[in-house]
Motif scaffolding. Structure first.
Motif, mmCIF file in Angstrom:
data_model
loop_
_atom_site.group_PDB
_atom_site.id
_atom_site.type_symbol
_atom_site.label_atom_id
_atom_site.label_comp_id
_atom_site.label_asym_id
_atom_site.label_seq_id
_atom_site.Cartn_x
_atom_site.Cartn_y
_atom_site.Cartn_z
ATOM 1 N N ALA A 1 -48.181 12.168 -15.324
ATOM 2 C CA ALA A 1 -46.940 12.774 -15.805
ATOM 3 C C ALA A 1 -45.757 11.821 -15.680
ATOM 4 O O ALA A 1 -44.740 11.993 -16.352
ATOM 5 C CB ALA A 1 -46.662 14.056 -15.026
ATOM 6 N N LEU A 2 -45.904 10.817 -14.817
ATOM 7 C CA LEU A 2 -44.839 9.823 -14.628
ATOM 8 C C LEU A 2 -45.241 8.461 -15.173
ATOM 9 O O LEU A 2 -44.653 7.442 -14.811
ATOM 10 C CB LEU A 2 -44.508 9.699 -13.129
ATOM 11 C CG LEU A 2 -43.956 10.960 -12.455
ATOM 12 C CD1 LEU A 2 -43.843 10.743 -10.941
ATOM 13 C CD2 LEU A 2 -42.592 11.328 -13.034
ATOM 14 N N ALA A 3 -46.232 8.447 -16.061
ATOM 15 C CA ALA A 3 -46.758 7.180 -16.569
ATOM 16 C C ALA A 3 -45.690 6.370 -17.302
ATOM 17 O O ALA A 3 -45.750 5.134 -17.340
ATOM 18 C CB ALA A 3 -47.943 7.446 -17.498
ATOM 19 N N HIS A 4 -44.700 7.051 -17.883
ATOM 20 C CA HIS A 4 -43.662 6.348 -18.646
ATOM 21 C C HIS A 4 -42.614 5.702 -17.751
ATOM 22 O O HIS A 4 -41.783 4.928 -18.231
ATOM 23 C CB HIS A 4 -42.977 7.338 -19.593
ATOM 24 C CG HIS A 4 -42.320 8.479 -18.886
ATOM 25 N ND1 HIS A 4 -43.042 9.429 -18.180
ATOM 26 C CD2 HIS A 4 -41.013 8.834 -18.748
ATOM 27 C CE1 HIS A 4 -42.206 10.318 -17.653
ATOM 28 N NE2 HIS A 4 -40.973 9.968 -17.972
ATOM 29 N N VAL A 5 -42.630 6.036 -16.455
ATOM 30 C CA VAL A 5 -41.670 5.450 -15.506
ATOM 31 C C VAL A 5 -42.295 4.185 -14.923
ATOM 32 O O VAL A 5 -43.411 4.227 -14.405
ATOM 33 C CB VAL A 5 -41.334 6.445 -14.381
ATOM 34 C CG1 VAL A 5 -40.341 5.824 -13.389
ATOM 35 C CG2 VAL A 5 -40.756 7.733 -14.961
ATOM 36 N N PRO A 6 -41.617 3.040 -14.977
ATOM 37 C CA PRO A 6 -42.220 1.801 -14.478
ATOM 38 C C PRO A 6 -42.372 1.812 -12.966
ATOM 39 O O PRO A 6 -41.706 2.564 -12.256
ATOM 40 C CB PRO A 6 -41.228 0.725 -14.921
ATOM 41 C CG PRO A 6 -39.913 1.437 -14.999
ATOM 42 C CD PRO A 6 -40.240 2.825 -15.479
ATOM 43 N N GLY A 7 -43.265 0.955 -12.479
ATOM 44 C CA GLY A 7 -43.468 0.838 -11.040
ATOM 45 C C GLY A 7 -44.609 -0.111 -10.745
ATOM 46 O O GLY A 7 -45.417 -0.423 -11.635
ATOM 47 N N PRO A 8 -44.702 -0.578 -9.494
ATOM 48 C CA PRO A 8 -45.744 -1.542 -9.127
ATOM 49 C C PRO A 8 -47.113 -0.877 -9.019
ATOM 50 O O PRO A 8 -47.204 0.339 -8.795
ATOM 51 C CB PRO A 8 -45.270 -2.058 -7.762
ATOM 52 C CG PRO A 8 -44.490 -0.906 -7.200
ATOM 53 C CD PRO A 8 -43.804 -0.267 -8.359
ATOM 54 N N PRO A 9 -48.196 -1.648 -9.174
ATOM 55 C CA PRO A 9 -49.541 -1.097 -8.964
ATOM 56 C C PRO A 9 -49.665 -0.538 -7.546
ATOM 57 O O PRO A 9 -49.105 -1.091 -6.597
ATOM 58 C CB PRO A 9 -50.455 -2.312 -9.166
ATOM 59 C CG PRO A 9 -49.633 -3.298 -9.942
ATOM 60 C CD PRO A 9 -48.220 -3.082 -9.525
ATOM 61 N N ALA A 10 -50.392 0.559 -7.416
ATOM 62 C CA ALA A 10 -50.493 1.241 -6.116
ATOM 63 C C ALA A 10 -51.877 1.094 -5.518
ATOM 64 O O ALA A 10 -52.891 1.199 -6.218
ATOM 65 C CB ALA A 10 -50.156 2.723 -6.279
#
Length: 439
Positions: free
Chosen positions: A6-15
């Motif tokens: 659901a938050l795939a469109h928000v950028p962020g580092p690999p977890a």
């Protein structure tokens, strides 16, 4: 709670599976956030202990979320990790419910009550500081944690300084605080959460036995004032509400003050020219009582206090939970999302402060007022409906401590300037060893 999809469109580092970015953030909270902001911008997502959070960075985000004109952001949902220990406190209330209880709480912080607290605190603080060693290194952070706890028993509850009940109360408060920041949220036997739950039970039962007497006889301590506090309509609290509000209050007042004073003492030890400026300011007050007029003259001390809160704020991150969908900086964020604000990193931004990592109290002086570049450029006490009610009380307490200490002693660091562990509650690595010399 929104999933990663659901938050795939928000950028962020690999977890990393399971733990996400928890270790990086705990290890270097500020450095990690500054790196992610540089890489992804002022809106990005991270995973903390299995929960996806969207970080909203900068002064504009602080203004939108803390002022919350559209009632989107829940403080109760943001601080849900505290629910087991502090379920009924102001921090875990929202909107009209929070506003009604805040109005009652304000009665305990009215000007006449603050004066009573100051009188009680001045004598108690002098007695406690006299017990600290001279010319012998000791751990300041541990000592100030102990002092603020013991001071809390006297000023917040009106208990004898070293009485048996005060010692039990202080131990229970410390157990609650440890439980509030532990990663294990279930009270398995002998874990910090288990001890915290037991500490809470003891405190609630103890406070309850005191309410009838305090309501009947009054008193100039916080607890007595809260027992009789009423808002402008004459509405007050029932017993359960008093207990929950007071339980959270004593925790919040204790740990935040310990952090702020540790930062100030480290800075005065590292910058002796500022220590002498403050000592001269205290000497100029004379030997009279440290009353409201005297504390009002401690303008240099106030500059140092504000700079300490900028460099190492006791609450460097503010959590909220979105209870409605919202749009921010080009991103649609769904209801149920946990969001985090970053006043600690924001207050180190060169956008608002000159040479932001340097200790420079004069940045708050009238001729510079760097903190006024934006209403949330300097925000260690939060803002909006949940802005800290104890801001003026905290300032008074800090000034009393500095004046009482510098009237008789000078501070020396016995090691290098401390590094700061920023999460969950900021504290100096190594405990801040210091030495006090009589003058």
């Amino acid at each position: 709670m929104p999933t990663q999809a659901a938050l795939a469109h928000v950028p962020g580092p690999p977890a990393t599976p399971l733990i996400g970015h928890t270790l990086q953030i705990v290890r270097d909270a500020y450095g990690t956030q500054q790196e992610y902001m540089a890489r992804y911008g002022s809106v990005y997502k991270v995973n903390m202990l299995g929960v996806w959070r969207v970080n909203l960075c900068g002064v504009d985000a602080l203004e939108k979320v803390l002022l919350d004109k559209d009632k989107i952001f829940s403080s109760q949902g943001g601080w849900d990790a505290l629910e087991r220990i502090y379920p009924g406190g102001l921090l875990l209330q929202d909107f009209d419910h929070h506003r009604a209880n805040r109005r009652i709480m304000q009665a305990a912080f009215r000007a006449s009550a603050i004066r009573d607290y100051r009188i009680r605190m001045a004598d108690t603080m002098h007695e406690l500081l006299e017990s600290w060693p001279d010319d012998k290194p000791f751990c300041f952070y541990h000592a100030i944690k102990d002092l603020t706890l013991r001071l809390g028993g006297a000023v917040f509850m009106g208990l004898p300084l070293d009485g048996p009940l005060a010692k039990k109360v202080n131990r229970a408060i410390e157990d609650e605080i440890k439980a509030s920041v532990t990663a294990v949220r279930f009270p398995f036997p002998f874990t910090p959460m288990w001890r915290g739950v037991r500490g809470r039970k003891f405190l609630i039962e103890t406070f309850r036995t005191l309410i009838p007497e305090r309501r009947a006889q009054g008193g100039d301590d916080f607890f007595s004032q809260m027992c009789v506090a009423k808002d402008e309509n004459g509405d007050g609290w029932n017993e359960d509400q008093i207990l929950e509000q007071f339980n959270l209050l004593i925790m919040a007042a204790h740990d935040t003050t310990a952090t702020a004073l540790s930062v100030m003492i480290a800075a005065l030890g590292e910058h002796p020219e500022w220590q002498e400026r403050l000592a001269q300011e205290v000497a100029d007050l004379g030997d009279g009582p440290l009353d409201e007029e005297a504390l009002g003259k401690m303008t240099q001390t106030n500059l140092v206090f504000r700079e300490a809160l900028r460099l190492v704020p006791p609450v460097p991150f503010i959590p909220r939970k979105a209870i409605k969908d919202f749009h921010w900086k080009g991103y649609d964020i769904p209801a149920g999302t946990s969001v985090s604000l970053n006043p600690g990193v924001t207050m180190l931004s060169p956008e608002h402060f000159t040479n932001p990592t340097e200790f420079d109290p004069e940045r708050f002086a009238p001729e510079r007022v760097e903190d006024q570049s934006h209403r949330f450029a300097w925000s260690p006490f939060g803002g909006g409906a949940h802005k800290c009610l104890g801001m003026h009380f905290s300032t008074m307490q800090i000034k009393l401590f500095v004046a009482t200490l510098l009237r008789a002693r000078r501070i020396e660091l016995t090691g290098p300037p401390p590094e700061w562990r920023r999460m969950p509650i900021p504290k100096p690595k190594g405990g801040l060893p210091v030495l006090l010399r009589r003058i």
